[in-house]
Design an enzyme around this catalytic site. Sequence first.
Site, short mmCIF file in Angstrom:
data_model
loop_
_atom_site.label_atom_id
_atom_site.label_comp_id
_atom_site.label_asym_id
_atom_site.label_seq_id
_atom_site.Cartn_x
_atom_site.Cartn_y
_atom_site.Cartn_z
CD GLN A 25 -53.64 37.26 -13.17
OE1 GLN A 25 -52.44 37.35 -12.91
NE2 GLN A 25 -54.44 36.37 -12.57
CG HIS B 103 -49.26 41.22 -14.00
ND1 HIS B 103 -49.85 40.73 -12.86
CD2 HIS B 103 -49.20 40.18 -14.87
CE1 HIS B 103 -50.11 39.44 -13.03
NE2 HIS B 103 -49.73 39.09 -14.24
CD GLU C 139 -47.89 36.46 -15.98
OE1 GLU C 139 -47.64 36.70 -14.78
OE2 GLU C 139 -48.97 35.95 -16.34
CG HIS D 142 -52.78 37.96 -18.69
ND1 HIS D 142 -52.32 39.18 -18.25
CD2 HIS D 142 -52.35 37.04 -17.76
CE1 HIS D 142 -51.65 39.02 -17.13
NE2 HIS D 142 -51.65 37.72 -16.80
NE ARG E 282 -56.64 37.92 -7.96
CZ ARG E 282 -55.72 38.31 -7.09
NH1 ARG E 282 -55.81 39.52 -6.54
NH2 ARG E 282 -54.72 37.52 -6.79
#
Length: 413
Positions: free
Chosen positions: A96, A98, A133, A262, A281
């Site tokens: 995926q 972001h 993240e 990642h 995804r």
Amino acid sequence: MDRLANTVRPYAWGSTTAIPELLGVEPTGEPQAEMWMGAHPGAPSRIDRGAGPVSLADVIEAAPETELGADAVRAFGPRLPFLLKLLAAGSPLSLQVHPDLAQAREGFADEERRGVPIDAGHRNYKDANHKPELICALTPFDGLCGFRHPAETADLLEALGVDGLKPYVDILRASPEESALREVLTAVLTAEHDAIAETVERAAAAAQRLSAEEGPHAAAYAAYAGIAHHYPGDPGVIAAMLLNYVRLQPGEALFLGAGIPHAYLNGLGVELMATSDNVLRCGLTPKHVDVPELLRIVRFASGDPGVLRPEANGPEEVYDTPIDEFRLSRYVLAPGGSPRPLAARAPQVLLCTSGTVRLRAREGIAVNGSVEADDTGGVGELALAPGESAFVREGEHITVSGDGTLFRATVVV
């Protein structure tokens, strides 16, 4: 301080043992993937200030400046801008990426305008926020992070000896980096189903064979073969082969910024992220894959995964990241050591991952949840065992001591 009661999410990829072992409880036999600590509306933590358990999200919504502080509200709005998790991967998560903040706002507004239901399976943007993240390993932790250099990936794919991979090898060798990575990923994700499934099967068998031989990519081949075992025929297996394989040792971390492809593969870690559900995804999932939108978001640039190690800032060890919505640090405490003060300028979530950690509030500061007060009633202590956590609102002055490891999640204001 408030002791947190947290929800464990039973996603299918979760480990059946890692979180129970940390908490010191018997496994249920079901996957236990993530324990959420914070005020995310999907599973907010609960606190009890004397009137029974209530949602931390509701407490913050009722008095954001009291709980978060005026500076944090001014910077991030009237909500806790981060979510802390224990993440336990027993099998690979989806591959995926972001979006960045501008892409998230644009994508969310577009889907709202088109009337796509917020819970629709094909919806990409659940909110208007980005989702950087950080994952910090508590055990050896395997993952994929960012594109490997095209020439090195060409060598890795060529060594598999699979005819279906030869066109990708040629592109990776002949084209400039950005166009090579874009062209190969696009070709993999849009290939005819039966043809790519056969290529995946043959590549996985070759990767399994090469994982047993000495060579620079043996560990990566083993990881790709393991992915293919869980997702046979999935084009995401070939997409994964374009990425750097990395194994984190306990205490090491990865920061994952916008557009970086990642996947987490195996292990237990502490994850800290901006509060968002926005995921595009690439594969390794039965969920929706929006290839055109994915290709718009991915950053087609190679690079080192950039393993982070904590940097000492006095007794606090800080994981340096380039954003303000969250800041992760840890304290490794020894018995007999001096109590360590924690800054009070921002909200905090504190998580014990080993031993016993004691949080002590200074005189006049309220302490909630399993509190031991001294004779004056003005000072209290809260003891945290592994897997236990606490919320500390802005302005609460506390110290930490004990014999164990404490992770601290806060914001930069």
